[in-house]
Motif scaffolding. Structure first.
Motif, short mmCIF file in Angstrom:
data_model
loop_
_atom_site.label_atom_id
_atom_site.label_comp_id
_atom_site.label_asym_id
_atom_site.label_seq_id
_atom_site.Cartn_x
_atom_site.Cartn_y
_atom_site.Cartn_z
N GLY A 32 0.82 -1.21 0.00
CA GLY A 32 0.00 0.00 0.00
C GLY A 32 0.85 1.26 0.00
O GLY A 32 1.79 1.39 0.78
N ARG A 33 0.51 2.19 -0.87
CA ARG A 33 1.28 3.42 -0.99
C ARG A 33 0.73 4.54 -0.11
O ARG A 33 1.16 5.69 -0.22
CB ARG A 33 1.31 3.89 -2.44
N GLY A 34 -0.26 4.22 0.73
CA GLY A 34 -0.86 5.25 1.57
C GLY A 34 -0.05 5.53 2.82
O GLY A 34 -0.34 6.44 3.57
N LYS A 83 -4.77 -7.61 1.54
CA LYS A 83 -5.96 -6.84 1.92
C LYS A 83 -7.14 -7.26 1.06
O LYS A 83 -8.26 -7.46 1.56
CB LYS A 83 -5.67 -5.35 1.75
N ASN A 117 -8.69 6.27 -1.41
CA ASN A 117 -8.31 7.29 -0.44
C ASN A 117 -7.48 8.38 -1.13
O ASN A 117 -6.30 8.20 -1.41
CB ASN A 117 -7.52 6.64 0.70
N GLU A 146 -5.12 12.82 0.96
CA GLU A 146 -3.80 13.47 0.94
C GLU A 146 -3.71 14.71 1.84
O GLU A 146 -3.51 15.83 1.37
CB GLU A 146 -3.42 13.86 -0.50
N GLY A 148 -7.83 11.06 6.70
CA GLY A 148 -7.05 10.20 5.81
C GLY A 148 -6.89 8.82 6.42
O GLY A 148 -6.65 7.85 5.73
N GLU A 167 -8.10 5.41 7.82
CA GLU A 167 -9.21 4.73 7.18
C GLU A 167 -10.51 4.67 7.99
O GLU A 167 -11.59 4.83 7.43
CB GLU A 167 -8.80 3.33 6.72
N ASN A 177 -8.00 1.76 -0.47
CA ASN A 177 -6.66 1.85 -1.02
C ASN A 177 -6.32 3.27 -1.42
O ASN A 177 -7.18 4.06 -1.80
CB ASN A 177 -6.50 0.95 -2.23
N ASN A 178 -5.05 3.54 -1.38
CA ASN A 178 -4.51 4.84 -1.76
C ASN A 178 -4.53 5.03 -3.29
O ASN A 178 -4.55 4.06 -4.04
CB ASN A 178 -3.09 4.94 -1.22
N THR A 197 -1.57 3.32 -5.04
CA THR A 197 -1.73 1.86 -5.05
C THR A 197 -2.64 1.48 -6.21
O THR A 197 -2.32 0.58 -7.00
CB THR A 197 -2.39 1.40 -3.73
N GLY A 241 -3.26 5.89 14.09
CA GLY A 241 -1.97 6.20 13.50
C GLY A 241 -1.56 7.64 13.65
O GLY A 241 -0.37 7.95 13.68
C1 LIG Z 1 -3.43 10.24 10.45
C2 LIG Z 1 -3.42 9.40 9.22
C3 LIG Z 1 -3.59 10.01 7.98
C4 LIG Z 1 -3.60 9.25 6.83
N1 LIG Z 1 -3.75 9.90 5.64
C5 LIG Z 1 -3.79 9.16 4.50
C6 LIG Z 1 -3.96 9.81 3.25
O1 LIG Z 1 -4.05 11.03 3.17
N2 LIG Z 1 -3.99 9.04 2.14
C7 LIG Z 1 -3.89 7.68 2.19
O2 LIG Z 1 -3.96 7.03 1.16
N3 LIG Z 1 -3.71 7.04 3.36
C8 LIG Z 1 -3.67 7.74 4.52
N4 LIG Z 1 -3.51 7.08 5.71
C9 LIG Z 1 -3.41 5.61 5.69
C10 LIG Z 1 -4.79 4.97 5.64
O3 LIG Z 1 -5.27 4.78 6.96
C11 LIG Z 1 -4.77 3.61 4.96
O4 LIG Z 1 -3.78 2.84 5.54
C12 LIG Z 1 -4.50 3.66 3.48
O5 LIG Z 1 -5.40 4.52 2.83
C13 LIG Z 1 -4.64 2.27 2.90
O6 LIG Z 1 -4.33 2.27 1.53
P1 LIG Z 1 -3.08 1.46 0.97
O7 LIG Z 1 -3.13 0.07 1.55
O8 LIG Z 1 -3.28 1.48 -0.48
O9 LIG Z 1 -1.87 2.19 1.41
C14 LIG Z 1 -3.46 7.83 6.89
C15 LIG Z 1 -3.29 7.23 8.13
C16 LIG Z 1 -3.25 7.99 9.28
C17 LIG Z 1 -3.06 7.31 10.57
#
Ligand SMILES: Cc1cc2nc3c(=O)[nH]c(=O)nc-3n(C[C@H](O)[C@H](O)[C@H](O)COP(=O)(O)O)c2cc1C
Ligand code: FES
Lengths: 157, 576
Positions: B135-137, B146, B163, B166, B254, B256, B290-291, B294, B471
């Motif tokens: 995951g690129r998030g 996942k 997601n 950003e 952001g 989830e 997902n980001n 991703t 987080g």
């Molecule tokens: C405070 C906080 C802010 C976050 N902001 C983002 C965000 O802006 N964009 C994002 O994709 N993931 C963000 N995340 C992570 C997401 O909770 C989630 O892990 C992610 O969207 C999963 O996508 P991925 O598996 O493709 O990475 C954030 C997590 C935390 C704890």
């Protein structure tokens, strides 16, 4: 709104608030009452949601809405110093509107143009690589425009 | 163009971000791959006349390599581009993002066709798992895994979410991709939905990105028209549709679980996991989030194959890393490199080194959840595990370079004030802990710090890290901990000597006019917003310490031939 579940109604709260703010520039007191009525929720519930999100404001914005970016890239390149100078010039703190209703000042955490930092947003338009000098010139020119407009208004009366 | 009879010979199109923001606005001429930068409206005429009609390129608009002063005509030869590997960004700046046909011409939606018509959902998931995509998030969780969890949850209804919140201040990758190549993200989202068995999806997007919102809106409409969205997609029997939800300015959304609360119209506060969204998400139904990056990677994996994709990057972090490179670096913009590339390569080859050839001090990844790394970490490979080990995180794509004009205590305070303000207040460690740390940092910055404050900061940081609910809180202390770890001497200078070595912390510096240098031009007097400067024309000017708000405007406008304004430690010299 009949036949819609509580969840369906709740889902519409934020988009509705966004639309109101889009049109009026802020969320007036009456709008909260109106939404509460419409969605069968309490005013507290609506206000609770609205106040959680920093995009919603509850006082009318000024004629000119100035937002100074304090995201990381902009902070690093003097965003906070631009804010300090502007705050001093206008005599208001971020989040406030000048008594004459001309300017409202806000900080914003990144407008997505970080590569061209520092950025400010005036009435929806982004100005990049802002310097103290260019910001002063921008505000000076707006002041002149406003004065000119006022004069010609008076003249035509 | 048509006026000049070029209507048939030349096609003009608008493209999304080409990446080299620093040199914008840019124009590229294909198929030659010529690159004009910092183009003005006035220059357009010359380009048309000389290049398009006369066949003679306009050399003065070519990129100048700072090191050699040489003009480079093709963007492929410019170090900023040469040092990169464009995989996910391959369409960005190449195609017209508002044209679904251009996307399809480049192989777009082939991956979707392959998945829907030739593969079972389980097979798609297998491929994604094998590709090693994480995951690129920010968290780097294996995407295939996942999706497998999502697939495995039994339910009559499932959701997928893109997601695009950003919220990380100083990052613009996801927004730029949505503007420049929206269909790639959409295609990835449809494949995700097919894989887990969802029939409804959302794109949760930051309100501050009006262009990205427009772009994805349009993409959804066009995609529906072509039958990639809606009922019985491509005759496969699979149905799916997407709607857009705009965020309302809360960083925590952001995360989830907060994001889901926000979609459902509630206050965007997080909740403990488990249950994970793939078991119980939106309205209690399995939801896969997902980001943007991703999802945008998925079509390429399907199109070009798992072997090809996993050959890029390292064993545990496959594929590419995409960063928005900003701060005190020469070339700022959007950058894509294979995972495992060193920080040095990104900053010095692609980024061209530090602005004004100043000295590199630190680089930050992961924004307010990340950490700052010093010069001796420049050879660290950029992958999930190496960065975590060094005390920062991969994060969601911000890379900010700092030079000697950045104060690390101020930087730590900056991020903490951000997370403190964005803390939703639900759990005590985050709510109180960040506030207490902020107070200590303010105390140090104002010159009132004590030796024990550094230990106090570390203690609270650990408590918050371990005790916070989500987080946001768990990562909030990272900038503080990493700056103490690598730049402790700077904290000590603030505390012991009451000096801010970078001359940033306002309470510890003051601005003065060096009398011997002042030419009495009055520039500083005119710009000073607080009327702190006095002095007659052609005479030496003086700054009043009482009135000065330390905005630095005088320093900026003082003519280069004079350079009469100086920043000095606050306790130096008697005040005027
Ligand atoms: C405070 C906080 C802010 C976050 N902001 C983002 C965000 O802006 N964009 C994002 O994709 N993931 C963000 N995340 C992570 C997401 O909770 C989630 O892990 C992610 O969207 C999963 O996508 P991925 O598996 O493709 O990475 C954030 C997590 C935390 C704890
Ligand atoms: S930090 Fe200011 S635009 Fe991103």
């Amino acid at each position: 709104m009949q036949g819609l579940s509580r969840a369906d109604l709740a889902e519409q709260v934020i988009p509705s608030l966004q639309e109101i703010q889009e049109r009026l520039g802020y969320i007036p007191r009456e709008a909260i009452t109106w939404l509460a009525d419409k969605f069968h929720l309490s005013e507290q519930e609506i206000y609770g949601v609205a106040s959680f999100y920093s995009n919603f404001r509850f006082t009318p914005p000024g004629k000119h809405h100035l937002r100074i970016c304090l995201g990381t890239a902009c902070h690093l390149q003097g965003g906070d110093r631009l804010l300090a100078a502007t705050s001093e010039r206008l005599g208001i703190k971020p989040g406030e509107t000048t008594p004459d209703g001309l300017y409202s000042l806000e900080r914003v955490a990144c407008v997505g143009c970080c590569a061209l930092a520092p950025n400010i947003v005036l009435d929806g338009e982004v100005f990049s690589r802002t310097t103290q000098q260019s910001l002063k010139q921008l505000l000076d020119s707006i002041d002149r425009q406003d004065k000119g407009a006022k004069k010609s208004e008076e003249g035509s009366q | 163009m048509t006026d000049r009879g070029l209507g048939k010979k030349v096609r003009v199109k608008t493209i999304g971000c080409h990446g080299f923001c620093k040199q914008g606005p840019v124009i590229t001429v294909e198929p030659e791959g010529l690159f004009y930068c910092q183009v003005d409206k006035k220059d357009i005429n010359e380009i048309v006349q000389s290049h398009l009609i006369g066949g003679k390129p306009v050399e003065r608009l070519f990129y100048v390599e700072p090191a050699t002063g040489k003009r480079i005509s093709k963007y492929k030869d410019i170090p900023f581009y040469k040092g990169q590997t464009k995989v996910v960004l391959c369409n960005c700046g190449e195609i017209d993002p508002s044209s679904i046909d251009e996307y399809i011409e480049k192989g777009g939606y082939d991956g979707l066709k392959k998945a829907l018509l030739e593969m079972k959902p389980e097979q798609v998931i297998d491929q994604v798992l094998k590709s090693g995509l994480r995951g690129r998030g920010g968290a780097g969780f294996p995407t295939g895994l996942k999706w497998r969890f999502g697939r495995g949850s039994k339910s009559d209804k499932k959701y997928v979410v893109c997601n695009a919140d950003e919220g990380n201040p100083g990052t613009f990758v996801d927004g730029a991709i949505l503007v420049a190549d929206p269909h790639a993200v959409l295609e990835g989202l449809i494949v995700a939905a097919y894989s887990i068995g969802a029939d409804e999806g959302f794109v949760y997007i930051r309100h501050e990105y009006p262009q990205a919102i427009e772009s994805i809106k349009r993409a959804i409409i066009d995609s529906r028209k072509k039958g990639f969205l809606g009922q019985d997609i491509l005759g496969s029997g699979f149905s799916f549709d997407v709607s857009i939800k705009e965020g309302a300015g809360a960083f925590v959304c952001g995360e989830e679980t907060s994001l889901m609360a926000s979609i459902m119209g509630e206050r965007g506060t997080p909740r403990p996991r488990p249950p994970f969204p793939t078991d119980s998400g939106l309205w209690g139904k399995p939801t896969c989030i997902n980001n943007v990056k991703t999802l945008a990677t998925i079509p390429i994996i399907l199109r070009r194959g798992v072997e090809w994709f996993s050959s890029i990057g390292t064993e545990k972090s496959t594929g590419t890393a995409i960063f928005s490179l900003t701060g005190m670096v020469k070339n700022t913009g959007l950058v894509e490199v294979p995972m495992g590339t060193t920080l040095r390569h990104i900053i010095f080859n692609v980024g061209g080194g530090i602005k004004d050839d100043a000295k590199f001090k630190a680089v930050l990844t992961g924004g307010p959840s990340g950490g700052c790394l010093p010069a001796d970490k420049l050879d660290l490979p950029v992958d999930y595990d190496s960065l975590t080990q060094a005390g920062t995180i991969m994060g969601s794509g911000g890379m900010i370079v700092m030079d000697e004009t950045t104060c690390m205590v101020d930087m730590a305070r900056f991020f903490l004030s951000f997370t403190q303000a964005e803390s939703c207040g639900k759990c005590t460690p985050c709510r109180m802990g960040t506030l207490e740390m902020l107070r200590l940092l303010d105390k140090i910055r104002s010159g009132n710090g004590e030796e024990s404050d550094i230990e106090k900061l570390q203690e609270i940081a650990i408590t918050v890290k371990e005790g916070a609910l989500c987080g946001l809180g768990q990562a909030a202390p990272n900038p503080v901990l990493s700056t103490i770890r690598y730049f402790r001497d700077e904290y000590e200078a603030h505390i012991r000597d009451k000096i801010c070595p970078a001359e940033v912390c306002k309470a510890l510096i003051k601005y003065t006019v060096v009398p011997e240098k002042c030419i009495g031009c009055g520039a500083c007097l005119q710009i000073c917003p607080s009327n702190a400067i006095t002095g007659k024309k052609n005479e030496v000017h003086v700054i009043s310490d009482e009135l000065c708000i330390k905005c630095g405007a005088c320093l900026e406008v003082c003519p280069p031939e004079a350079r009469a304004i100086d920043k000095i430690p606050a306790h130096e010299g008697a005040g005027h």
